[in-house]
Design a protein around this motif. Structure first.
Motif, PDB file in Angstrom:
ATOM      1  N   ASN A 144       0.845  -1.186   0.000  1.00 51.97           N
ATOM      2  CA  ASN A 144       0.000   0.000   0.000  1.00 51.97           C
ATOM      3  C   ASN A 144       0.885   1.243   0.000  1.00 51.97           C
ATOM      4  O   ASN A 144       1.876   1.316   0.731  1.00 51.97           O
ATOM      5  CB  ASN A 144      -0.907  -0.020   1.246  1.00 51.97           C
ATOM      6  CG  ASN A 144      -1.916   1.108   1.244  1.00 51.97           C
ATOM      7  OD1 ASN A 144      -1.580   2.237   1.575  1.00 51.97           O
ATOM      8  ND2 ASN A 144      -3.144   0.790   0.875  1.00 51.97           N
ATOM      9  N   ASP A 145       0.522   2.237  -0.817  1.00 54.48           N
ATOM     10  CA  ASP A 145       1.346   3.446  -0.938  1.00 54.48           C
ATOM     11  C   ASP A 145       1.486   4.169   0.399  1.00 54.48           C
ATOM     12  O   ASP A 145       2.555   4.705   0.710  1.00 54.48           O
ATOM     13  CB  ASP A 145       0.735   4.391  -1.973  1.00 54.48           C
ATOM     14  CG  ASP A 145       0.869   3.860  -3.401  1.00 54.48           C
ATOM     15  OD1 ASP A 145       1.770   3.027  -3.617  1.00 54.48           O
ATOM     16  OD2 ASP A 145       0.069   4.258  -4.261  1.00 54.48           O
ATOM     17  N   SER A 146       0.418   4.209   1.196  1.00 53.86           N
ATOM     18  CA  SER A 146       0.494   4.927   2.473  1.00 53.86           C
ATOM     19  C   SER A 146       1.442   4.233   3.441  1.00 53.86           C
ATOM     20  O   SER A 146       2.162   4.881   4.202  1.00 53.86           O
ATOM     21  CB  SER A 146      -0.903   5.050   3.091  1.00 53.86           C
ATOM     22  OG  SER A 146      -1.415   3.779   3.444  1.00 53.86           O
ATOM     23  N   ARG A 192       4.931   5.679   5.195  1.00 52.46           N
ATOM     24  CA  ARG A 192       5.240   5.581   6.628  1.00 52.46           C
ATOM     25  C   ARG A 192       6.582   4.889   6.847  1.00 52.46           C
ATOM     26  O   ARG A 192       7.380   5.297   7.700  1.00 52.46           O
ATOM     27  CB  ARG A 192       4.130   4.819   7.346  1.00 52.46           C
ATOM     28  CG  ARG A 192       2.803   5.558   7.415  1.00 52.46           C
ATOM     29  CD  ARG A 192       1.683   4.618   7.828  1.00 52.46           C
ATOM     30  NE  ARG A 192       1.931   4.063   9.160  1.00 52.46           N
ATOM     31  CZ  ARG A 192       1.356   2.940   9.594  1.00 52.46           C
ATOM     32  NH1 ARG A 192       0.548   2.253   8.796  1.00 52.46           N
ATOM     33  NH2 ARG A 192       1.602   2.509  10.809  1.00 52.46           N
ATOM     34  N   TYR A 232      -1.016  -2.052   8.361  1.00 52.76           N
ATOM     35  CA  TYR A 232      -1.716  -1.028   7.591  1.00 52.76           C
ATOM     36  C   TYR A 232      -2.717  -0.296   8.483  1.00 52.76           C
ATOM     37  O   TYR A 232      -3.417  -0.903   9.294  1.00 52.76           O
ATOM     38  CB  TYR A 232      -2.450  -1.677   6.417  1.00 52.76           C
ATOM     39  CG  TYR A 232      -3.440  -0.765   5.733  1.00 52.76           C
ATOM     40  CD1 TYR A 232      -3.012   0.198   4.828  1.00 52.76           C
ATOM     41  CD2 TYR A 232      -4.801  -0.856   6.010  1.00 52.76           C
ATOM     42  CE1 TYR A 232      -3.911   1.047   4.203  1.00 52.76           C
ATOM     43  CE2 TYR A 232      -5.715  -0.012   5.390  1.00 52.76           C
ATOM     44  CZ  TYR A 232      -5.264   0.942   4.490  1.00 52.76           C
ATOM     45  OH  TYR A 232      -6.160   1.784   3.889  1.00 52.76           O
ATOM     46  N   GLN A 277      -2.554  10.971  12.176  1.00 51.65           N
ATOM     47  CA  GLN A 277      -1.309  10.899  11.410  1.00 51.65           C
ATOM     48  C   GLN A 277      -0.103  10.749  12.336  1.00 51.65           C
ATOM     49  O   GLN A 277       0.840   9.995  12.035  1.00 51.65           O
ATOM     50  CB  GLN A 277      -1.152  12.152  10.547  1.00 51.65           C
ATOM     51  CG  GLN A 277      -2.195  12.296   9.450  1.00 51.65           C
ATOM     52  CD  GLN A 277      -2.201  11.116   8.491  1.00 51.65           C
ATOM     53  OE1 GLN A 277      -1.163  10.544   8.151  1.00 51.65           O
ATOM     54  NE2 GLN A 277      -3.405  10.726   8.040  1.00 51.65           N
ATOM     55  N   LYS A 306      -0.012   7.163  13.462  1.00 54.64           N
ATOM     56  CA  LYS A 306       0.468   6.281  12.406  1.00 54.64           C
ATOM     57  C   LYS A 306       1.986   6.330  12.299  1.00 54.64           C
ATOM     58  O   LYS A 306       2.643   5.296  12.170  1.00 54.64           O
ATOM     59  CB  LYS A 306      -0.170   6.671  11.065  1.00 54.64           C
ATOM     60  CG  LYS A 306      -1.648   6.358  10.953  1.00 54.64           C
ATOM     61  CD  LYS A 306      -2.258   6.948   9.700  1.00 54.64           C
ATOM     62  CE  LYS A 306      -1.623   6.404   8.443  1.00 54.64           C
ATOM     63  NZ  LYS A 306      -2.268   6.917   7.224  1.00 54.64           N
ATOM     64  N   GLU A 347      -6.264   5.671   5.919  1.00 55.32           N
ATOM     65  CA  GLU A 347      -5.802   7.034   5.685  1.00 55.32           C
ATOM     66  C   GLU A 347      -6.494   8.027   6.615  1.00 55.32           C
ATOM     67  O   GLU A 347      -5.879   8.934   7.140  1.00 55.32           O
ATOM     68  CB  GLU A 347      -6.064   7.420   4.229  1.00 55.32           C
ATOM     69  CG  GLU A 347      -4.985   6.977   3.263  1.00 55.32           C
ATOM     70  CD  GLU A 347      -3.645   7.587   3.596  1.00 55.32           C
ATOM     71  OE1 GLU A 347      -3.528   8.822   3.618  1.00 55.32           O
ATOM     72  OE2 GLU A 347      -2.706   6.814   3.855  1.00 55.32           O
TER      73      GLU A 347
END
Length: 856
Positions: free
Chosen positions: A334-336, A340, A458, A501, A504, A461
């Motif tokens: 996953n791009d997110s 991270r 994961y 955020q 995360k 968002e």
């Protein structure tokens, strides 16, 4: 059952010669004894067999003459073992004294009722939660248990009091314990359920006998209840959603609709109550004195040695961990998650902000000894699915960066999805999904390939939506309908998004810290923490022992297979000896049977099955072999100290039991089962053994400290009480002549409690009107970790060893808060807990109850 009808303490004693003796505090009524045995036999065996056996047992018991009970054996002095009936009787006596009259707590008169286990229940003073949309409430029943405790080498037995905020169940789902109030019986009946976890039923013989003694209708026979959960009419009409004569204890769950814990103020009230009802006992409490000039800051804000390993310190820390070069392969889907990972790696290794650009890139740092590789998991090696570990390993050839390379240690920093199961997942589906869990399958595949792993989960968002539902309002059955929340303002949404955020990224940084810890990287901050007592340059060896949970096998009678055992060792010492520096970290397990660098030993352990089927004698021999190899296989042949978990090892080594620590010199002193390594030659044996008891139910709750302060204006000394305790305390009691010993207690403040400005339970109990706004919060109380240091060498100092254990517990290897175990023992445990099959070897979900392991 005898306790229920007799209303007093009774127990069975089974002797080695096969004889059975009933020990009671007061004279038993022969008719009560006859009725109990007769009814029990009729409840267990069908028809005439039960009636004949019941009459036989009843006649034998009624014709037996009562004699004065045996006195406790002198050898039990200070023993405090769970089988010592005199300590159980003493706990019963104190519980009875505490329940003799009501307590005044926050303006209310609270009465306590004793059950057949000697537990005090606030039966008539439950705490009710707010109603849900169906008008139903959740109830909490506070309970007190008095049990045998421990206090290092104190020569006298210790009684310990624990308090629980027990949540009552609203259905029979996974219920394991019930409490029944039967008319005419002086004690509440507490019984276990039987049947499958998903559909338990009352323990038929137990409750059947109690009901007959109370003059109620008998329960159906067990052989009529196979596969059923039938109850007699007067029990079937009792709904667990309301308070009645039968109450079930809620199995332990993650959610806590009414909070957990009883709080510090309640424990202080208990202490005052004990002093009022039994002044002699209160005056004999163990005496602990603060250890001066040893600061042990508890929370992150007070620490000077915290944060990440500094980038400039990584090369020397790699040298200490016996790692030439380290390659970290970040596999992402996953791009997110990729973002991270990238940011966490940049922060840890001090890289430029524009480093690691692009979805697949490579960057070197730390004097070219660390290589960071970002790669997309195109072949779903880490994903959930039906691919086996073997099939996943075959796909590794698509990643040349994962292939073994001389002089390089390779580790995967991988993405993982959330768990596929939860508390509501049916058992059959849970087993199937566990077989498809990508995290554990890929971890096994990579370990067999010689690659270590660390995962980052994961996270969505956007933060969870506000106003949909309150997560604390859910339980196993019904979604409590909280009042809908108003739509948050734009500022509130922005604050929540920023906090999400931050959370995360915080989890990503913690994952990187765990990755370095998993490779045995422990920097010089641990050496700096030893400044108050000095470094002796010795090896600190942690021995982790865990017996796996047994699982019932198919077949009649629910037979169980023998439980395997996990045994691991970790050895640590400052690389520069008394001058400090980063720490060397090595490990040993029975699979390899030799000492290896920590990263190598951990990967090798994870590539094989977890646990080996060995008995207690073989465990002692394996530990003997591991310690015998210390001076031959570790890089520096130095003296060493062994740290052990007392709860796990006391049954193996008799010298770790309270009886041996406080009593006379036993005959087992020179046997392998006395102390780990104690029978090795003088040049090979440890200089000391430290028994660690972390947050055990056997340990008392610290309730505060007292100190004398000089008032300079008046010149008078005044006593000052402090309710928050953070420093190390030493037990003031002489040890036995044959041991040089010292015992310590390190009080712990839960991290969340320490950082709260408003601390529920600090100044009032759950019955206070002030508690209504905090009803669903956790009422924290102190816990403690105890160390008992035993010197085995004439030049060893048990006081220094106890202080060293406290420092190794307070200064964690990979994060900014206190651990529950000293670092060598903690790292040995992590070798076990990080294994891909670990979760299948621990206790089954639902087996614990809401108050069974309450750490607060």
């Amino acid at each position: 059952m005898l306790r229920a009808v007799h209303g007093d303490w009774v127990r069975w004693l089974l002797h080695d010669d096969g004889t059975i003796r009933i020990v009671a505090r007061s004279q038993l009524d022969p008719e009560d004894l006859r009725d109990v045995l007769t009814f029990w036999a009729e409840a267990v065996l069908p028809g005439q067999q039960g009636e004949q056996l019941g009459r036989l047992l009843g006649d034998i018991a009624a014709d037996t003459n009562a004699v004065p009970g045996p006195a406790p054996l002198p050898a039990i002095r200070g023993g405090q073992t769970e089988h010592w009936w005199a300590a159980e009787l003493a706990a019963w006596n104190l519980a009875e004294q505490l329940a003799a009259s009501p307590w005044t707590l926050d303006g209310q008169e609270i009465t306590w009722r004793m059950d057949t286990h000697g537990v005090l229940n606030a039966w008539d003073h439950t705490i009710a939660g707010p109603p849900n949309r169906h008008g139903q409430r959740r109830y909490q029943m506070p309970r007190l248990s008095v049990s045998q405790g421990t206090s290092g080498h104190l020569p006298d037995p210790v009684l310990n009091i624990n308090a629980y905020a027990t949540l009552l169940a609203r259905s029979w789902y996974k219920v394991r314990t019930i409490t029944h109030d039967l008319p005419g019986l002086p004690l509440l009946l507490t019984a276990r359920t039987d049947g499958p976890r998903t559909a338990p039923r009352l323990n038929v013989p137990m409750v059947s006998v109690a009901r007959r003694l109370a003059g109620k209708a008998d329960l159906p026979r067990p052989w009529d209840l196979r596969g059923l959960s039938a109850l007699p009419d007067d029990l079937d009409t009792i709904s667990l959603t309301t308070l009645g004569s039968l109450r079930a204890i809620q199995p332990k769950t993650e959610s806590a609709p009414l909070g957990r814990g009883m709080g510090m103020e309640f424990y202080r009230q208990v202490e005052q109550r004990v002093a009022a009802v039994n002044p002699d006992l209160a005056a004999r409490q163990p005496h602990y004195v603060a250890v001066p000039k040893l600061p042990l800051p508890h929370v992150s804000g007070e620490r000077t040695h915290k944060g990440l390993i500094q980038p400039e310190d990584i090369p020397v820390t790699l040298d200490a961990a016996h790692i030439n070069n380290l390659r970290i392969v970040a596999l992402w889907s996953n791009d997110s998650v990729c973002a991270r990972m990238r940011q966490a790696l940049i922060t840890q290794f001090g890289l430029p902000t524009d480093a690691l650009t692009g979805p697949e890139t490579t960057h070197r740092c730390a004097d070219d000894r660390v290589e960071i590789v970002l790669r997309h998991d195109k072949h779903n090696i880490l994903a959930h699915g039906t691919m086996t570990a073997t099939q996943r390993r075959e796909l590794l050839h698509h990643h040349p960066e994962l292939q073994p390379r001389s002089g390089w240690t390779i580790s995967v920093f991988g993405e993982t999805q959330g768990a596929q199961t939860n508390a509501h997942t049916p058992h059959a589906q849970r087993e199937e999904l566990e077989q498809q869990d990508g995290k554990h399958l890929s971890q096994r595949a990579l370990a067999t390939h010689g690659v270590g792993t660390q995962y980052l989960q994961y996270m969505a968002e956007k933060p969870p939506a506000l106003g949909e539902r309150d997560s604390e309002e859910t339980d196993d059955e019904t979604l409590h309908s909280a009042k809908p929340k108003a739509k948050p303002s734009a500022q509130a949404e922005a604050r929540q998004r920023a906090a999400w955020q931050k959370q995360k990224q915080h989890t990503a940084l913690n994952a990187v810290r765990d990755l370095l810890r998993r490779h045995g990287l422990v920097d010089a901050r641990l050496s700096h923490a030893f400044a108050p007592i000095g470094l002796h340059g010795v090896w600190h060896i942690g021995m982790w022992l865990r017996r796996h949970a047994t699982r019932a096998t198919a077949g009649r009678g629910g037979t169980q297979q023998p439980a395997p055992v996990t045994l691991t060792f970790t050895a640590m010492r400052p690389a520069n000896g008394t001058d400090g520096g980063p720490w060397q970290t090595w490990a040993w397990s029975p699979r390899s049977a030799r000492w290896q660098p920590y990263a190598q030993a951990t990967t090798q352990l994870h590539a094989d099955d977890l646990g080996i089927p060995i008995d207690e004698e073989q465990i002692a021999q394996a530990a003997h072999n591991a310690l015998a190899a210390v001076r031959r296989q570790l890089p520096e042949p130095r003296p060493y100290i062994v740290y052990v978990d007392g709860d796990a090892t006391e049954r193996i080594w008799t010298g770790l039991r309270d009886l041996s620590l406080a009593g006379e010199q036993p005959p087992e002193l020179n046997t392998p089962r006395w102390l780990p390594g104690g029978t090795l030659p003088a040049t090979q044996r440890p200089i000391g053994v430290v028994r660690v008891l972390p947050n055990s139910q056997r340990l008392a709750r610290p309730v505060g400290t007292e100190r004398w302060v000089l008032d300079k204006s008046t010149g008078q000394w005044a006593k000052q009480t402090n309710h928050t305790v953070r420093i190390l305390f030493q037990l003031q009691a002489p040890g036995p002549d044959h041991l040089r010993i010292a015992s310590f207690a390190l009080p712990n403040i839960p991290k969340n409690y320490a950082e709260l400005k408003h601390r529920p339970g600090r100044d009032w109990t759950r019955w206070s009107t002030q508690a209504e706004d905090s009803l669903r919060k956790i009422f924290y109380a102190h816990t403690s970790t105890h160390f008992t240091a035993i010197a085995l060498d004439a030049d060893a100092d048990p006081v220094w060893m106890g202080k060293a254990a406290a420092i190794l517990t307070n200064q964690a290897a990979a994060w900014d808060y206190r651990q529950s175990l000293p670092t060598p023992l903690h790292l040995a445990r992590k070798m076990d807990e990080d294994h891909p099959h670990h979760r299948r070897s621990v206790e089954q979900e639902g087996a614990k109850e809401e108050d069974a392991a309450d750490p607060r």
